[in-house]
Scaffold this motif. Structure first.
Motif, PDB file in Angstrom:
ATOM      1  N   SER A  35      25.720   2.316  46.965  1.00 44.08           N
ATOM      2  CA  SER A  35      25.170   3.170  45.902  1.00 44.08           C
ATOM      3  C   SER A  35      26.285   3.745  45.032  1.00 44.08           C
ATOM      4  O   SER A  35      26.141   3.831  43.806  1.00 44.08           O
ATOM      5  CB  SER A  35      24.314   4.304  46.496  1.00 44.08           C
ATOM      6  OG  SER A  35      25.100   5.185  47.281  1.00 44.08           O
ATOM      7  N   ILE A  38      27.689   0.899  42.809  1.00 40.98           N
ATOM      8  CA  ILE A  38      26.781   0.661  41.678  1.00 40.98           C
ATOM      9  C   ILE A  38      26.935   1.763  40.631  1.00 40.98           C
ATOM     10  O   ILE A  38      26.948   1.502  39.422  1.00 40.98           O
ATOM     11  CB  ILE A  38      25.324   0.590  42.171  1.00 40.98           C
ATOM     12  CG1 ILE A  38      25.112  -0.665  43.023  1.00 40.98           C
ATOM     13  CG2 ILE A  38      24.348   0.607  41.014  1.00 40.98           C
ATOM     14  CD1 ILE A  38      25.266  -1.959  42.272  1.00 40.98           C
ATOM     15  N   ASN A  71      21.294   3.847  40.221  1.00 32.38           N
ATOM     16  CA  ASN A  71      21.015   2.566  40.860  1.00 32.38           C
ATOM     17  C   ASN A  71      19.807   1.877  40.227  1.00 32.38           C
ATOM     18  O   ASN A  71      19.810   0.661  40.031  1.00 32.38           O
ATOM     19  CB  ASN A  71      20.785   2.757  42.361  1.00 32.38           C
ATOM     20  CG  ASN A  71      22.077   2.861  43.152  1.00 32.38           C
ATOM     21  OD1 ASN A  71      22.391   2.018  43.960  1.00 32.38           O
ATOM     22  ND2 ASN A  71      22.855   3.912  42.908  1.00 32.38           N
ATOM     23  N   TYR A 109      20.865  -1.904  38.472  1.00 36.03           N
ATOM     24  CA  TYR A 109      20.373  -3.189  38.982  1.00 36.03           C
ATOM     25  C   TYR A 109      19.733  -4.034  37.884  1.00 36.03           C
ATOM     26  O   TYR A 109      20.052  -5.223  37.743  1.00 36.03           O
ATOM     27  CB  TYR A 109      19.402  -2.968  40.147  1.00 36.03           C
ATOM     28  CG  TYR A 109      20.101  -2.656  41.455  1.00 36.03           C
ATOM     29  CD1 TYR A 109      20.968  -3.581  42.044  1.00 36.03           C
ATOM     30  CD2 TYR A 109      19.904  -1.443  42.101  1.00 36.03           C
ATOM     31  CE1 TYR A 109      21.618  -3.297  43.235  1.00 36.03           C
ATOM     32  CE2 TYR A 109      20.545  -1.149  43.302  1.00 36.03           C
ATOM     33  CZ  TYR A 109      21.397  -2.080  43.862  1.00 36.03           C
ATOM     34  OH  TYR A 109      22.050  -1.798  45.044  1.00 36.03           O
ATOM     35  N   ILE A 158      22.587  -5.375  35.683  1.00 35.87           N
ATOM     36  CA  ILE A 158      23.290  -6.512  36.272  1.00 35.87           C
ATOM     37  C   ILE A 158      22.472  -7.797  36.118  1.00 35.87           C
ATOM     38  O   ILE A 158      22.984  -8.854  35.741  1.00 35.87           O
ATOM     39  CB  ILE A 158      23.600  -6.244  37.765  1.00 35.87           C
ATOM     40  CG1 ILE A 158      24.682  -5.154  37.892  1.00 35.87           C
ATOM     41  CG2 ILE A 158      24.044  -7.513  38.477  1.00 35.87           C
ATOM     42  CD1 ILE A 158      24.942  -4.710  39.315  1.00 35.87           C
ATOM     43  N   ILE A 159      21.163  -7.693  36.401  1.00 38.07           N
ATOM     44  CA  ILE A 159      20.279  -8.861  36.274  1.00 38.07           C
ATOM     45  C   ILE A 159      20.239  -9.342  34.823  1.00 38.07           C
ATOM     46  O   ILE A 159      20.300 -10.548  34.551  1.00 38.07           O
ATOM     47  CB  ILE A 159      18.860  -8.513  36.775  1.00 38.07           C
ATOM     48  CG1 ILE A 159      18.894  -8.260  38.287  1.00 38.07           C
ATOM     49  CG2 ILE A 159      17.872  -9.634  36.440  1.00 38.07           C
ATOM     50  CD1 ILE A 159      17.616  -7.659  38.835  1.00 38.07           C
ATOM     51  N   CYS A 204      20.122   0.639  29.228  1.00 32.61           N
ATOM     52  CA  CYS A 204      20.502   0.767  30.642  1.00 32.61           C
ATOM     53  C   CYS A 204      21.979   1.096  30.787  1.00 32.61           C
ATOM     54  O   CYS A 204      22.368   1.937  31.605  1.00 32.61           O
ATOM     55  CB  CYS A 204      20.175  -0.524  31.395  1.00 32.61           C
ATOM     56  SG  CYS A 204      18.412  -0.838  31.627  1.00 32.61           S
ATOM     57  N   SER A 239      23.266   4.718  32.341  1.00 34.85           N
ATOM     58  CA  SER A 239      24.027   4.727  33.597  1.00 34.85           C
ATOM     59  C   SER A 239      25.427   5.303  33.387  1.00 34.85           C
ATOM     60  O   SER A 239      25.942   6.050  34.228  1.00 34.85           O
ATOM     61  CB  SER A 239      24.108   3.317  34.182  1.00 34.85           C
ATOM     62  OG  SER A 239      24.798   2.440  33.298  1.00 34.85           O
TER      63      SER A 239
END
Length: 439
Positions: free
Chosen positions: A36, A39, A178, A182, A185-186, A320, A324
């Motif tokens: 965590s 990330i 997180n 995620y 990243i995808i 995103c 983040s």
């Protein structure tokens, strides 16, 4: 910092600082685990600039980009691990990075370092306030085909949601980060693979930079240092690891290094794959056109290929990334602002309840960031460059100065990686200042 053998002196800390140290020590359960935090650190580094990074980095040419791809992993890992050691290797537990500097070097040097720390992070929070407002406004109008929302309301909502989520506490912040990272990243991986059929290696290799090879190699360093920087969250991350190993210095250092290695691997694999995929898809002609239009790389590719997938994905990646990174930078801004309040007004900070001080800082960050989002200032590049100079000084140069100055850090002063980071920092700072002066 030239005198050898300096020891910790907690009398340099204010009463409010000592109270904060006790609070840091009292937390028995860490707020996050290895993954965590990795990330969260990844998300702190990958901000809105990632959509311009392929153009910024690719504009130096094929060979400089290839060499920095091989070099960036050790640069990021050793610099941030060395910086994290200031907290992780401290024999006095519960001190954040600014409190360590103050306890060793005195209040004046601590205040000077604290001011640089604040100036390297807080202005970036304002930049993200502007970025999230602009990106969300564009997304609502262009992708969702919704009505134009007044700028003041858009800034209020965007900054309010992000700051409110952060104010719920570190556990909630790590959970939100997180949730955002995620999908990021995808999305980065999806775009990178999607563009493979359009790769044109020969065209990109023929791209000629405006500057000579050695000048390009120097100029590309600050671009990647600032793009991969996750210093704002490092101090609080190291403090959190201490909760898991309160009486085990070696385990604390190993855990910090392990998390930093995962973070670096994520950054190199996903970010550099995205950079290479975009630059190879752009080719020489596309690189010149994208630079001239000064728009995000995905927006340019979407316009050129008439692909709705890229047009929709571009603002989602940006949102995103901004959100983040905002969390990580607010974490550092809170730490820096808290330290400055305690240093400048120790009496008031001592009388003030710590929770009220934290909420006062949240309100300050919220109000000033909303104002920045509404005003949309045109000095963002200058702020970013100035912040970058301070970031380089703090992450690459301060550790060496501190390790040579303090008795408890002497064993790290002559390690090869410490010298590697220090020399690199001197070079990068010189380049960044030269760029700022040369305009």
């Amino acid at each position: 910092m030239t005198t050898a053998g300096k020891e910790f002196n907690l009398e340099h800390l204010t009463v409010a600082d000592k109270r904060q140290v006790e609070e840091n020590r009292s937390g028995a359960v860490p707020d996050g685990g290895t993954l965590s935090w990795a990330i969260t650190l990844f998300g702190t580094a990958v901000g809105a600039g990632i959509l311009f990074l392929p153009i910024d980095a690719g504009s130096f040419g094929f060979v400089p980009l290839l060499l920095i791809t091989l070099f960036i992993g050790p640069m990021v890992f050793f610099s941030h691990r060395t910086y994290a050691r200031i907290v992780a290797a401290s024999p006095v537990k519960g001190l954040d990075v600014l409190q360590v500097v103050t306890a060793l070097a005195g209040r004046n040097r601590g205040l000077m370092t604290g001011l640089m720390y604040w100036l390297s992070i807080y202005p970036i929070v304002l930049i993200y306030g502007v970025s999230i407002t602009n990106t969300m406004d564009s997304f609502v109008v262009n992708q969702l085909h919704g009505p134009e929302v007044p700028r003041w309301l858009m800034a209020l909502l965007c900054v309010g949601v992000l700051t409110g989520a952060y104010a719920l506490g570190k556990k909630a912040t790590l959970a939100f980060a997180n949730l955002l990272v995620y999908p990021l990243i995808i999305a980065l991986a999806a775009v990178s693979f999607y563009l493979i059929p359009q790769w044109d290696l020969a065209s990109f290799r023929s791209y000629e930079s405006d500057v000579s090879f050695w000048k390009a190699m120097l100029l590309i360093l600050p671009v990647f240092v600032f793009s991969f920087n996750h210093m704002p969250a490092m101090s609080q991350f190291a403090l959190d690891v201490q909760k898991k190993y309160p009486n085990d210095l070696e385990s604390t250092k190993k855990a910090v290094a392990k998390t930093e290695l995962i973070t670096t691997a994520l950054l190199v694999v996903f970010t550099m794959f995205f950079v290479w995929s975009c630059t190879l898809a752009l080719g020489a002609d596309g690189m010149d056109a994208a630079r001239e239009q000064n728009i995000p790389v995905l927006s340019y590719l979407a316009n050129e290929t008439d692909t709705p997938f890229l047009a929709v994905l571009s603002p989602i990646v940006a949102l995103c990334a901004i959100a983040s990174s905002y969390f990580g930078h607010v974490m550092g801004a809170e730490e820096g602002t808290t330290y400055l309040v305690r240093a400048v007004a120790p009496g008031a900070a001592e009388r003030l309840d710590p929770k009220k001080l934290r909420w006062g800082i949240y309100v300050f960050i919220f109000v000033t960031t909303v104002i920045a989002g509404i005003v949309n200032p045109s000095i963002l590049d200058l702020i970013s460059v100035v912040g970058g100079v301070f970031i380089t000084f703090l992450v690459y140069i301060v550790p060496m100065l501190l390790f040579r100055y303090a008795k408890d850090y002497k064993r790290y002063a002559n390690k090869p990686e410490t010298w590697f980071v220090f020399v690199l920092g001197v070079i990068i700072m010189g380049v960044a200042i030269w760029q700022m002066v040369a305009g």
